[in-house]
Scaffold this active site. Structure first.
Site, PDB file in Angstrom:
ATOM      1  N   ASP A 178      44.708  63.206  28.157  1.00 45.65           N
ATOM      2  CA  ASP A 178      44.191  64.548  28.446  1.00 45.65           C
ATOM      3  C   ASP A 178      45.023  65.186  29.557  1.00 45.65           C
ATOM      4  O   ASP A 178      45.483  66.327  29.444  1.00 45.65           O
ATOM      5  CB  ASP A 178      42.712  64.429  28.865  1.00 45.65           C
ATOM      6  N   ASP A 221      51.134  56.778  37.055  1.00 50.49           N
ATOM      7  CA  ASP A 221      51.592  57.573  38.208  1.00 50.49           C
ATOM      8  C   ASP A 221      53.100  57.807  38.118  1.00 50.49           C
ATOM      9  O   ASP A 221      53.596  58.924  38.302  1.00 50.49           O
ATOM     10  CB  ASP A 221      51.183  56.908  39.547  1.00 50.49           C
TER      11      ASP A 221
HETATM   12  C1  IPM Z   1      40.930  68.739  25.714  1.00 51.64           C
HETATM   13  C2  IPM Z   1      39.779  69.146  26.617  1.00 51.64           C
HETATM   14  C3  IPM Z   1      38.568  68.270  26.338  1.00 51.64           C
HETATM   15  C4  IPM Z   1      38.949  66.827  26.650  1.00 51.64           C
HETATM   16  C5  IPM Z   1      37.296  68.678  27.099  1.00 51.64           C
HETATM   17  C6  IPM Z   1      36.908  70.106  26.823  1.00 51.64           C
HETATM   18  C7  IPM Z   1      36.129  67.781  26.767  1.00 51.64           C
HETATM   19  O1  IPM Z   1      40.162  69.113  27.940  1.00 51.64           O
HETATM   20  O2  IPM Z   1      40.769  68.771  24.494  1.00 51.64           O
HETATM   21  O3  IPM Z   1      41.999  68.421  26.236  1.00 51.64           O
HETATM   22  O4  IPM Z   1      38.890  66.396  27.810  1.00 51.64           O
HETATM   23  O5  IPM Z   1      39.310  66.121  25.719  1.00 51.64           O
HETATM   24 MN    MN Z   2      42.298  68.762  28.246  1.00 54.88          MN
END
Ligand code: IPM
Ligand code: MN
Ligand code: NAD
Length: 342
Positions: A236, A212
């Site tokens: 991500d 955070d």
């Molecule tokens: C990424 C995408 C993927 C992930 C999805 C499409 C599964 O968001 O490559 O960042 O979460 O890794």
């Molecule tokens: Mn992603």
């Protein structure tokens, strides 16, 4: 011949991947492309499978892979994504997701304070475990009593190796990002692995932030970060955030890597962007910079440098797509970058 498997996918995937392939062609690197155009949502709808065993074999036998994006409205994107992207990451053991963010031109920064705009960092995202393993299940599904469980898996081996990678690429510093103040078990494991990893690299300046606070700090002053290492889900999320600090999702490149085998799947961070697909609006820079990462990954460092130089010149001159202030189409923006390579 060095074979590169090309998987354009869906939506803007094929539009931006085409431009990346044209850039590699322009450089005359002697690469042979194996096009897997059939890996897409239409095939998934028909067959229920993401990658067929034959597709997977073609991918595995290539030197590396250039990937566009997958995903489409109206399908089960989690099953589809797990059948293609997550399958490659997990089954080819691409345990590092290397996601650089670099501010190519100050005008692309959303930050007002000029002293703090500078973004030149890499998110190292653990890419083979965490919440993405798919361990769990649903009980009493589709009833008011439904229970849904997704386990987060963290292993000593998995965490140690991604931390070691992060430390190995640091130019100045590495910051570990976790949530060990609230997630007790995985948190302890990451902290233990971190203590051991930084002992192996006493020469690197190391710090730690809870996720955070890291999100806050990335907006307050992104210029302080070099390498950030974190788990699959936080990586991500934070890599979309750093993408926006450097001009948006259209600018962000990534490499899914197994540093031990040298195999990589190179792809822009963005998805298939159904809202702009087929309109020639997609920014090809993320895909083109992913091709630069691919070049680096297969030992063509000079080509990588040339691509980055061309991107820098074209973007700074405003020869680019509307999302970053230009007025060119995807193809014209690709051509403007290629023109800088001649
Ligand atoms: C990424 C995408 C993927 C992930 C999805 C499409 C599964 O968001 O490559 O960042 O979460 O890794
Ligand atoms: Mn992603
Ligand atoms: P997205 O990245 O596709 O789009 C988010 C926003 O960014 C959209 O407004 C889009 O127009 C814009 N954008 C993305 N790339 C751009 C580019 N190159 N140029 C200009 N603008 C761009 O994310 P989403 O909308 O959340 O997801 C759409 C689909 O893509 C979903 O099916 C999702 O699962 C999938 N997805 C796939 C990948 C991947 O294949 N690696 C990554 C993320 C999302």
């Amino acid at each position: 011949m060095t074979v590169i498997a090309v998987v354009p996918g869906d939506g803007i995937g094929p539009e931006v991947t085409d431009e990346a392939v044209k850039v590699l062609d322009e450089l005359g690197l002697g690469l042979d492309f194996d096009h897997l155009d059939e890996v897409n949502a239409t095939t998934f709808r028909k067959t229920g499978a993401g990658l067929s065993p034959e597709d997977f074999e073609r991918i595995r036998s290539a030197k590396s892979v250039l990937f566009g994006a997958i995903g489409a409205p109206g399908i089960n994107n989690s099953e589809y994504g797990r059948g293609v992207l997550i399958k490659m990451r997990f089954e080819l053991d691409l345990y590092v997701n290397h996601r650089p963010a670099f501010l190519w031109d100050a005008r692309l920064s959303p930050l007002r304070d000029e002293r703090r705009r500078n973004v030149d960092c890499v998110i190292v995202r653990e890419n083979s475990e965490g919440l993405y393993v798919g361990v769990g299940g649903r009980v009493r599904a589709d009833t008011p009593d439904e229970i849904a469980i997704d386990e987060e898996v963290n292993t000593y081996r998995g965490v140690s190796r991604v931390l070691d990678y992060a430390l190995s690429i640091a130019r100045k510093s590495v910051c570990l990002v976790d949530k060990s103040n609230a997630v007790p078990n995985g948190g302890k494991l990451w902290q233990r692995c971190w203590r051991e990893a930084i002992e192996r690299r006493p020469d690197i300046d190391c710090s730690h932030l809870y996720v955070d606070a890291a999100a806050m700090k990335l907006i307050a002053d992104p210029s302080v970060f070099d390498v950030i290492v974190t788990n699959n889900s936080y990586g991500d999320i934070l890599s979309d955030l750093t993408a926006q600090l450097a001009g948006g999702l259209g600018m962000a490149a990534s490499a899914n890597l197994n540093p031990k085998t040298g195999f990589g799947v190179y792809e822009p961070v963005h998805g298939s962007a159904p809202d702009i697909a087929g309109q020639g609006k997609a920014n090809p820079v993320g895909a083109i910079l992913s091709a630069a990462l691919l070049c680096e990954g297969i030992g063509l460092s000079e080509a990588a440098l040339a691509i980055r130089g061309a991107v820098s010149t074209a973007v700074s001159a405003g020869r680019c797509t509307p999302d970053i202030g230009g007025s060119l189409s995807t193809q014209e923006a690709g051509a403007a970058i290629r023109a800088e390579l001649r």
